[in-house]
Scaffold this active site. Structure first.
Site, PDB file in Angstrom:
ATOM      1  N   LEU A  29      25.294  36.479  28.425  1.00  0.00           N
ATOM      2  CA  LEU A  29      25.084  37.363  27.234  1.00  0.00           C
ATOM      3  C   LEU A  29      26.319  37.187  26.514  1.00  0.00           C
ATOM      4  CD1 LEU A  29      22.876  39.070  26.620  1.00  0.00           C
ATOM      5  CD2 LEU A  29      23.959  41.105  27.773  1.00  0.00           C
ATOM      6  N   HIS A  30      25.980  36.324  25.501  1.00  0.00           N
ATOM      7  CA  HIS A  30      27.076  35.815  24.706  1.00  0.00           C
ATOM      8  C   HIS A  30      26.366  35.089  23.591  1.00  0.00           C
ATOM      9  CE1 HIS A  30      30.353  32.729  23.794  1.00  0.00           C
ATOM     10  NE2 HIS A  30      30.846  33.984  23.415  1.00  0.00           N
ATOM     11  N   ALA A  31      27.214  34.687  22.438  1.00  0.00           N
ATOM     12  CA  ALA A  31      26.713  33.795  21.361  1.00  0.00           C
ATOM     13  C   ALA A  31      25.141  34.164  21.063  1.00  0.00           C
ATOM     14  CB  ALA A  31      26.864  32.339  21.858  1.00  0.00           C
TER      15      ALA A  31
ATOM     16  N   PRO B 171      22.355  34.230  22.641  1.00  0.00           N
ATOM     17  CA  PRO B 171      21.519  35.391  23.647  1.00  0.00           C
ATOM     18  C   PRO B 171      21.839  36.731  23.132  1.00  0.00           C
ATOM     19  CG  PRO B 171      22.083  33.426  25.181  1.00  0.00           C
ATOM     20  CD  PRO B 171      22.869  32.985  23.793  1.00  0.00           C
TER      21      PRO B 171
END
Lengths: 577, 90
Positions: free
Chosen positions: B14-16, B18
């Protein structure tokens, strides 16, 4: 001449004048305020201005570097409207009655410091993004226009900085950046990622004092070993220039012949294929000259869901990938999942040692549906493909018999239903567990091929958890025990007229090339990016001479001795060709 | 409070991208959205705050719980669930 050591972050060599980057520092003075609303409005104006700047940077990054990097600036824009972030700053202004600059700086630190405490390096590195946004807000509050201030080198240089934020890096004219080095940052920092995508060398975590450096001094940045050499002497400079030229030529040469077969000096063609894990990987595989796929990992299908992917769903996922490789072999590995992954519908229990536990093919007795459905889907999707299916984590003959039986049943079922499928499919197993090698003569008659997974084979042979840094060094695939296991596998297969591939990282390691070729390996499968270099290297040997090299390797007692010997071999090749 | 639990499959966690996709989707609904990382026990975090979501350190393979409250809670959950199931592709 002075040499500074850091961490290699992006390969290559840059030679040119050094340029020390000094960003404008905004000094934040704390002072009390009366008009809370006024400060909040000042903050809002600065945020609006920052948003406009970031939109521009996003466009520029997309044009000059790539979409991936442009997305960084999109994320920065999201921080500017983050409700929790704004609440934090507003509350500081209201409660402490201090100016917007001081409140913004405090708010940024609240988040940056929490991020820095996370275990995962990737998330920890995001503290830099928050501070980058914070600095931009402070510039806007102070009325400093970073674009007009234009801190830029006016000629091609090696940039040395304390740290580089994405905003810093994208502001530089691309043509003027020969290389990047920073005192801070790790191999996953933006500096490293950007440098790799721009194809320029970078070194991070450099042990250098910025204050002591002068702009314009000649320097060498070696991204292969992580070194910055300031004011090199004539000898060092000449060496670096030679290496630079040869690296550049070599890469271009390798790539220019990547789409031709790798044929040894004595006319033996070696199959070089790619490891892939998704549709996105196929493009790179073809670009770098893969002649097919030696390992297609299918776990992505299972990890994303809360129920089993249906047969039709799987067919739809496989087909577009298979279509990218018309007439080329595609080796698919059936699901390789165990208790270390959370797949609710399979019903894993907590295990103390998931890598020694109920995983992959070991589920076949209790849970044969997973494999049955995957076999059917692969056979259907691969109707026009040179399809080869292999099962992972085999340690006993029974598993091979059962898996094979399931595959035969799947074929018969489809035939009965009148559904077209890959009738000439090959069936193989992964060689990852030493016990499978030791019974290879019994397995060989039941299969069409073996594919050696050196990472797991090493881990299970040396009894080393390869994610454990303190013992990782023990897990060398050059260890004589691993060499013997590979050799035994190939011998057993060839005796029964079956072929052997290798799809671990070992296949893409230049040092291992003559060894594996000499042991009789039929197929080399690796990350796409390694293919051009490995193909070039394969062409430099004759099969005959590598047989002797392999025989010599098998006599050596230690991993270090094998490595050392192979280093000499490759160095000699380098000289003579 | 309606909720669902799901495993993050995207390799970035859950990063960048997404993360951006999740926050954008969550912000479209009249609902308070909360996300917790079941695997490492972090959270809950405001589902509309990218910074708070980053602090969940949700990596590939981590299980997250998403819950919602408010007028459009059900719709928000359905949309977010399908977003994660489709590997954050919109």
């Amino acid at each position: 001449m002075q040499t500074y050591q850091g961490l290699a972050a992006s390969s290559g060599i840059a030679i040119g004048p050094l340029w020390v980057y000094k960003p404008i520092v905004v000094e934040v003075h704390h002072h009390s305020i009366e008009e809370v609303d006024n400060e909040i409005q000042r903050l809002q104006n600065a945020l609006d201005q920052a948003k406009v700047q970031l939109e521009k940077l996003q466009t520029k990054a997309a044009e000059t570097i790539g979409d991936e990097e442009a997305a960084i600036f999109e994320a920065h824009q999201m921080f500017l409207v983050d409700p929790e972030f704004l609440d934090t700053i507003h509350n500081i202004i209201k409660n402490e009655k201090i100016n917007a600059e001081a409140a913004a700086q405090e708010g940024v630190e609240v988040y940056a410091q929490q991020l820095e405490m996370l275990d995962d390096e990737y998330f920890r590195a995001r503290a830099q993004d928050v501070r980058d946004v914070g600095r931009r807000i402070l510039y806007c509050l102070a009325g400093i226009d970073t674009e007009k201030a234009n801190i830029q080198p006016d000629q091609p240089v090696i940039i040395l900085a304390e740290d580089l934020t994405p905003s810093d890096t994208v502001q530089f004219e691309k043509d003027n950046v020969l290389g990047l080095c920073t005192v801070r940052g790790g191999p996953t920092s933006h500096t490293a990622i950007l440098a790799r995508s721009m194809g320029i060398p970078a070194v991070v975590n450099l042990d250098a004092d910025l204050e002591a450096q002068q702009d314009g001094v000649e320097a060498i940045l070696d991204g292969r070993v992580g070194e910055l050499v300031i004011a090199p002497d004539a000898g060092a400079l000449e060496d670096a220039k030679k290496v630079q030229v040869s690296l550049r030529n070599k890469h271009e040469e390798d790539l220019s012949s990547a789409h031709e077969q790798a044929v040894t000096l004595d006319g033996h063609a070696v199959e070089v294929v790619a490891n892939i894990g998704s549709l996105a990987d196929t493009e790179q595989a073809l670009h770098y000259g893969a002649e097919g796929v030696g390992l297609f990992r299918t776990e992505f299908l299972y990890l994303s869901r809360d129920r089993m992917p249906s047969e039709d769903e799987q067919v739809n996922e496989y087909r577009p990938i298979f279509e990218k490789f018309p007439g080329m072999p595609v080796v698919v590995r059936t699901f390789d999942i165990g208790g270390d992954k959370d797949v609710p519908y399979i019903g894993f229990k907590d295990e103390a040692n998931p890598f020694l536990g109920w995983r992959a093919i070991r589920m076949i007795d209790e849970f044969d549906d997973v494999l049955r459905v995957q076999f059917r889907a692969l056979l259907r999707a691969g109707v026009d493909t040179d399809l080869r299916i292999m099962v992972p984590m085999v340690s006993r003959l029974t598993e091979v018999e059962n898996a094979r039986q399931l595959l035969v049943e799947a074929q018969e079922g489809l035939k009965k239903e009148g559904v077209s499928f890959a009738e000439n499919v090959q069936f193989g197993i992964m060689i990852e567990v030493p016990s499978a090698v030791l019974i290879a003569e019994h397995v060989a008659p039941l299969i069409d091929f073996f594919s050696i997974g050196t990472n797991d084979l090493t881990q299970y042979t040396m009894a080393v958890d390869r994610t454990n840094e303190r013992v990782a060094e023990i897990a060398s695939p050059f260890h004589p025990s691993i060499l013997r296991l590979i050799s035994m596998t190939i011998e057993a297969a060839h005796e029964h007229g079956k072929w052997v591939g290798l799809c671990g990282e070992f296949a893409g390691n230049p040092l291992a090339v003559p060894l594996l070729l000499g042991l009789g390996l039929d197929e080399f499968s690796m990350s796409a990016i390694s293919i051009p270099e490995i193909k070039t290297l394969l062409r430099k040997f004759s099969l005959e001479e590598t047989r002797e090299i392999a025989a010599s390797c098998l006599k050596l007692p230690k991993a270090t001795a094998v490595r050392g010997y192979l280093e000499t071999i490759n160095a000699q090749k380098e000289k003579t060709t | 409070m309606p909720e669902f639990t799901i495993t993050i499959q995207h390799e970035a966690g859950l990063h960048a991208r997404p993360l951006s996709a999740f926050v954008k989707k969550a912000s479209q609904f009249e609902a308070d959205i909360e996300v917790s990382n079941v695997t490492n026990g972090k959270g809950p975090s405001n589902g509309k705050s990218p910074l708070k979501l980053l602090l969940l350190a949700a990596q590939q393979g981590h299980e997250v719980k998403v819950s919602a409250e408010g007028q459009q809670a059900e719709e928000a959950l359905a949309a977010l669930k399908s977003l994660i199931e489709n590997d954050f592709e919109e």
